[in-house]
Design an enzyme around this catalytic site. Structure first.
Site, short mmCIF file in Angstrom:
data_model
loop_
_atom_site.label_atom_id
_atom_site.label_comp_id
_atom_site.label_asym_id
_atom_site.label_seq_id
_atom_site.Cartn_x
_atom_site.Cartn_y
_atom_site.Cartn_z
N TYR A 102 9.91 21.85 9.13
CA TYR A 102 10.63 21.91 10.39
C TYR A 102 9.76 22.39 11.53
O TYR A 102 8.85 23.19 11.36
CB TYR A 102 11.91 22.73 10.30
N HIS B 173 20.42 30.92 8.61
CA HIS B 173 19.62 31.78 9.48
C HIS B 173 19.70 31.34 10.94
O HIS B 173 19.88 30.17 11.23
CB HIS B 173 18.15 31.75 9.06
N LYS C 240 15.40 23.36 16.38
CA LYS C 240 14.59 22.92 15.24
C LYS C 240 14.76 21.43 15.02
O LYS C 240 15.82 20.87 15.27
CB LYS C 240 15.03 23.65 13.96
N ASP D 169 5.33 24.88 13.53
CA ASP D 169 5.76 24.08 12.38
C ASP D 169 5.79 24.98 11.15
O ASP D 169 4.89 25.79 10.95
CB ASP D 169 4.79 22.94 12.11
N ASN D 170 6.84 24.82 10.34
CA ASN D 170 7.00 25.60 9.11
C ASN D 170 7.29 24.66 7.96
O ASN D 170 7.82 23.57 8.15
CB ASN D 170 8.17 26.58 9.25
N HIS E 135 21.32 27.80 10.66
CA HIS E 135 20.81 26.67 9.89
C HIS E 135 20.49 27.11 8.47
O HIS E 135 20.01 28.22 8.25
CB HIS E 135 19.54 26.11 10.54
N ASP F 255 19.07 37.17 1.77
CA ASP F 255 20.19 36.27 2.04
C ASP F 255 21.49 36.69 1.35
O ASP F 255 22.57 36.27 1.76
CB ASP F 255 19.83 34.83 1.67
N ARG G 298 0.81 -1.22 0.00
CA ARG G 298 0.00 0.00 0.00
C ARG G 298 0.84 1.26 0.00
O ARG G 298 0.37 2.33 -0.36
CB ARG G 298 -0.91 0.04 1.23
#
Length: 181
Positions: free
Chosen positions: A132, A62, A72, A48-49, A119, A170, A23
């Site tokens: 994350y 970051h 995280k 949560d992202n 990170h 960034d 399955r």
């Protein structure tokens, strides 16, 4: 679930036990009780992202400062990334050292990133869905970062520089030597 230490104190790889059958598959992506028993760490995730990125996109490096530092737990839902963390804890024996690992939807590995780390990741597949959990809320004025190509870190991002895509924000991040931590 297997939890493996890295050479950086407090940074762990989580390897779920995957159950496959005709399955499809199933795995438990996080179990707080097991995590605490093995690592000795108490973490309460409150946010949560998720992001979707194309090949060559670098998000990071970051971090949040002060009262808004975040631990995280990161993973890839679809695709493949090179995930990178930099230890920014001044009293750590691995201060300003980095660790990287390939996370993808085949190995289903996750990386626990403690507070006090920068990170980031680069998408190695055509696209990736990256998810994350955080143990603290995002706070815009506490956000900071390190430029991805900092020569003092010498991170191998696994793709040619011509493929790398950055956000405008960034592109203006600091070098690790210029951070005031």
């Amino acid at each position: 679930m297997e939890i493996q230490s890295t050479f950086i104190d407090g940074c762990f790889i989580l390897k779920p036990r995957v159950f496959d059958d005709k399955r499809g598959s199933f795995f438990e992506s996080f179990n707080q009780k097991v995590f605490e028993e093995i690592t000795g760490l108490k973490v309460d995730f409150i946010q949560d992202n998720q992001s979707v990125s194309k090949r060559g996109v670098v998000r990071g490096l970051h971090f949040q400062t002060g009262d808004y530092m975040q631990a995280k737990l990161v993973r890839v839902v679809k695709g493949e990334v090179l995930d990178v963390v930099v230890d920014l804890r001044p009293n750590s024996k691995t201060y300003k050292e980095h660790f990287s690992i390939v996370l993808n939807d085949h190995n289903n590995f996750q990386l626990f990133v403690p507070r006090g780390f920068a990170h980031g990741f680069i998408t190695l597949s055509e696209s990736a869905i990256f998810s994350y959990k955080c143990d603290n809320y995002y706070h815009k004025s506490s956000e900071s970062g390190i430029i991805y190509n900092d020569p003092d870190l010498a991170i191998d991002w696994k793709l040619d520089a011509s493929e790398i895509q950055l956000s405008e924000k960034d592109k203006d991040l600091a070098f690790v030597k210029d951070l005031k931590l």
